[in-house]
Design a protein around this motif. Structure first.
Motif, PDB file in Angstrom:
ATOM      1  N   MET A  85       0.794  -1.226   0.000  1.00 45.43           N
ATOM      2  CA  MET A  85       0.000   0.000   0.000  1.00 45.43           C
ATOM      3  C   MET A  85       0.826   1.275   0.000  1.00 45.43           C
ATOM      4  N   LEU A  86       1.797   1.297  -0.902  1.00 45.82           N
ATOM      5  CA  LEU A  86       2.562   2.533  -1.124  1.00 45.82           C
ATOM      6  C   LEU A  86       1.662   3.529  -1.860  1.00 45.82           C
ATOM      7  N   GLY A  87       1.565   4.728  -1.336  1.00 46.51           N
ATOM      8  CA  GLY A  87       0.763   5.747  -2.009  1.00 46.51           C
ATOM      9  C   GLY A  87       1.322   7.134  -1.744  1.00 46.51           C
ATOM     10  N   VAL A  88       1.332   7.953  -2.772  1.00 37.78           N
ATOM     11  CA  VAL A  88       1.769   9.345  -2.648  1.00 37.78           C
ATOM     12  C   VAL A  88       0.624  10.239  -3.137  1.00 37.78           C
ATOM     13  N   ALA A  89       0.372  11.308  -2.408  1.00 34.89           N
ATOM     14  CA  ALA A  89      -0.704  12.226  -2.773  1.00 34.89           C
ATOM     15  C   ALA A  89      -0.493  12.700  -4.211  1.00 34.89           C
ATOM     16  N   PRO A  90      -1.560  12.732  -5.004  1.00 39.21           N
ATOM     17  CA  PRO A  90      -1.400  13.095  -6.421  1.00 39.21           C
ATOM     18  C   PRO A  90      -0.625  14.395  -6.617  1.00 39.21           C
ATOM     19  N   GLY A  91      -0.843  15.393  -5.764  1.00 39.12           N
ATOM     20  CA  GLY A  91      -0.174  16.676  -5.927  1.00 39.12           C
ATOM     21  C   GLY A  91       1.290  16.672  -5.530  1.00 39.12           C
ATOM     22  N   ALA A  92       1.757  15.583  -4.951  1.00 36.87           N
ATOM     23  CA  ALA A  92       3.140  15.532  -4.460  1.00 36.87           C
ATOM     24  C   ALA A  92       3.988  14.552  -5.267  1.00 36.87           C
ATOM     25  N   ARG A  93       3.468  14.072  -6.376  1.00 32.01           N
ATOM     26  CA  ARG A  93       4.188  13.043  -7.143  1.00 32.01           C
ATOM     27  C   ARG A  93       5.332  13.624  -7.971  1.00 32.01           C
ATOM     28  N   GLY A  94       6.225  12.757  -8.340  1.00 31.97           N
ATOM     29  CA  GLY A  94       7.331  13.162  -9.202  1.00 31.97           C
ATOM     30  C   GLY A  94       8.432  13.894  -8.468  1.00 31.97           C
ATOM     31  N   ARG A  95       8.399  13.851  -7.115  1.00 36.32           N
ATOM     32  CA  ARG A  95       9.433  14.519  -6.302  1.00 36.32           C
ATOM     33  C   ARG A  95      10.299  13.507  -5.575  1.00 36.32           C
ATOM     34  N   GLY A  96      10.142  12.237  -5.900  1.00 38.09           N
ATOM     35  CA  GLY A  96      10.973  11.220  -5.255  1.00 38.09           C
ATOM     36  C   GLY A  96      10.448  10.732  -3.920  1.00 38.09           C
ATOM     37  N   ILE A  97       9.204  11.070  -3.593  1.00 38.56           N
ATOM     38  CA  ILE A  97       8.673  10.663  -2.284  1.00 38.56           C
ATOM     39  C   ILE A  97       8.426   9.148  -2.248  1.00 38.56           C
ATOM     40  N   GLY A  98       7.876   8.621  -3.345  1.00 32.08           N
ATOM     41  CA  GLY A  98       7.670   7.168  -3.413  1.00 32.08           C
ATOM     42  C   GLY A  98       8.992   6.431  -3.302  1.00 32.08           C
ATOM     43  N   GLU A  99       9.990   6.957  -3.967  1.00 29.18           N
ATOM     44  CA  GLU A  99      11.322   6.339  -3.906  1.00 29.18           C
ATOM     45  C   GLU A  99      11.877   6.408  -2.476  1.00 29.18           C
ATOM     46  N   ALA A 100      11.761   7.562  -1.844  1.00 30.44           N
ATOM     47  CA  ALA A 100      12.311   7.723  -0.486  1.00 30.44           C
ATOM     48  C   ALA A 100      11.615   6.784   0.500  1.00 30.44           C
ATOM     49  N   LEU A 101      10.308   6.611   0.356  1.00 32.18           N
ATOM     50  CA  LEU A 101       9.581   5.697   1.252  1.00 32.18           C
ATOM     51  C   LEU A 101      10.031   4.259   1.030  1.00 32.18           C
ATOM     52  N   THR A 102      10.209   3.889  -0.229  1.00 30.61           N
ATOM     53  CA  THR A 102      10.635   2.514  -0.535  1.00 30.61           C
ATOM     54  C   THR A 102      12.044   2.265  -0.014  1.00 30.61           C
ATOM     55  N   LEU A 103      12.927   3.247  -0.200  1.00 33.36           N
ATOM     56  CA  LEU A 103      14.303   3.101   0.302  1.00 33.36           C
ATOM     57  C   LEU A 103      14.325   2.993   1.830  1.00 33.36           C
ATOM     58  N   ALA A 104      13.485   3.770   2.499  1.00 36.03           N
ATOM     59  CA  ALA A 104      13.435   3.720   3.965  1.00 36.03           C
ATOM     60  C   ALA A 104      12.952   2.346   4.432  1.00 36.03           C
ATOM     61  N   ALA A 105      11.969   1.807   3.728  1.00 36.72           N
ATOM     62  CA  ALA A 105      11.465   0.468   4.089  1.00 36.72           C
ATOM     63  C   ALA A 105      12.560  -0.577   3.867  1.00 36.72           C
ATOM     64  N   MET A 106      13.299  -0.449   2.756  1.00 36.99           N
ATOM     65  CA  MET A 106      14.387  -1.397   2.478  1.00 36.99           C
ATOM     66  C   MET A 106      15.447  -1.349   3.577  1.00 36.99           C
ATOM     67  N   GLU A 107      15.751  -0.139   4.020  1.00 39.36           N
ATOM     68  CA  GLU A 107      16.775   0.033   5.060  1.00 39.36           C
ATOM     69  C   GLU A 107      16.335  -0.628   6.369  1.00 39.36           C
ATOM     70  N   GLU A 108      15.075  -0.423   6.744  1.00 40.23           N
ATOM     71  CA  GLU A 108      14.574  -1.042   7.991  1.00 40.23           C
ATOM     72  C   GLU A 108      14.560  -2.552   7.874  1.00 40.23           C
ATOM     73  N   ALA A 109      14.195  -3.051   6.698  1.00 40.91           N
ATOM     74  CA  ALA A 109      14.134  -4.505   6.501  1.00 40.91           C
ATOM     75  C   ALA A 109      15.538  -5.103   6.604  1.00 40.91           C
ATOM     76  N   ARG A 110      16.492  -4.421   5.989  1.00 38.33           N
ATOM     77  CA  ARG A 110      17.885  -4.884   6.056  1.00 38.33           C
ATOM     78  C   ARG A 110      18.370  -4.897   7.510  1.00 38.33           C
ATOM     79  N   ALA A 111      17.989  -3.887   8.256  1.00 35.61           N
ATOM     80  CA  ALA A 111      18.458  -3.750   9.646  1.00 35.61           C
ATOM     81  C   ALA A 111      17.994  -4.911  10.528  1.00 35.61           C
ATOM     82  N   VAL A 112      16.871  -5.540  10.183  1.00 35.24           N
ATOM     83  CA  VAL A 112      16.421  -6.682  10.999  1.00 35.24           C
ATOM     84  C   VAL A 112      16.836  -8.005  10.364  1.00 35.24           C
ATOM     85  N   GLY A 113      17.647  -7.947   9.311  1.00 33.75           N
ATOM     86  CA  GLY A 113      18.201  -9.172   8.743  1.00 33.75           C
ATOM     87  C   GLY A 113      17.393  -9.798   7.623  1.00 33.75           C
TER      88      GLY A 113
END
Ligand SMILES: CC(C)(COP(=O)(O)OP(=O)(O)OC[C@H]1O[C@@H](n2cnc3c(N)ncnc32)[C@H](O)[C@@H]1OP(=O)(O)O)[C@@H](O)C(=O)NCCC(=O)NCCS
Length: 160
Positions: A85-113
């Motif tokens: 359920m990744l979602g970015v507000a329509p007016g905020a798209r194209g600024r890398g917010i979806g990418e930043a959220l996905t990267l943050a999730a990847m980092e947390e997942a890596r941190a727990v192994g």
């Protein structure tokens, strides 16, 4: 912009944000819309990450499901995390917010192994597919899933 766990007082707004984001792709079933708005349920079982503007306004969110049995998990790999359920507000798209959220999730997942990140995405979510591929996800047809007639989900995978 900051990325942090969602606060309970934001759950309702984040549910609406997620619903609005998904509706831009196409109509969703009533049952799925009820799931999309239920951020409290997601936060009970997983980590809901929010991207907030400098003034605190939520711009997007994603749910990170850590490895292990979980009511929110849609796969059976014991060492894989998933995002949902990744979602970015329509007016905020194209600024890398979806990418930043996905990267943050990847980092947390890596941190727990977690050794992999898997996800499902609807066939018509073209912007999301570009984003995932840009971050290194590849299609994994073994994960493809048809949860109900007319809903075809594509599997994506990334080794962490
Ligand atoms: C997928 C989604 C989360 C991406 O969010 P985002 O913050 O726009 O993501 P990014 O800025 O990191 O990049 C998204 C891509 O879409 C493009 N894009 C999408 N909407 C755009 C817009 N309104 N203006 C400019 N670019 C846009 C970006 O340029 C970028 O393209 P690229 O990958 O070819 O470089 C967002 O489009 C969304 O909420 N979609 C509906 C819900 C959805 O499909 N969720 C995925 C579930 S699996």
């Amino acid at each position: 912009m900051e990325i942090r766990p969602a606060r309970p007082d934001e759950f309702a707004a984040l549910g609406q944000l997620t619903l609005e984001a998904y509706r831009t792709v196409g109509p969703q079933s009533a049952a799925y819309e009820a799931e999309l708005v239920d951020v409290a349920h997601r936060a009970e079982h997983a980590t809901v990450l929010v991207a907030a503007d400098d003034d605190g306004t939520p711009l997007g969110c994603v749910t990170l499901v850590l490895p292990g049995p979980n009511v929110l998990s849609e796969h059976r790999e014991p060492e894989a995390a998933s995002i949902r359920m990744l979602g970015v507000a329509p007016g905020a798209r194209g600024r890398g917010i979806g990418e930043a959220l996905t990267l943050a999730a990847m980092e947390e997942a890596r941190a727990v192994g977690a050794t992999a990140m898997v996800l499902h995405s609807a066939t018509d979510m073209a912007a999301a597919h570009r984003l995932y591929r840009r971050l290194g996800f590849v299609r994994d047809e073994a994960l493809d899933w048809v949860p109900e007639p007319d809903v075809e989900l594509l599997g994506f995978r990334l080794a962490l």
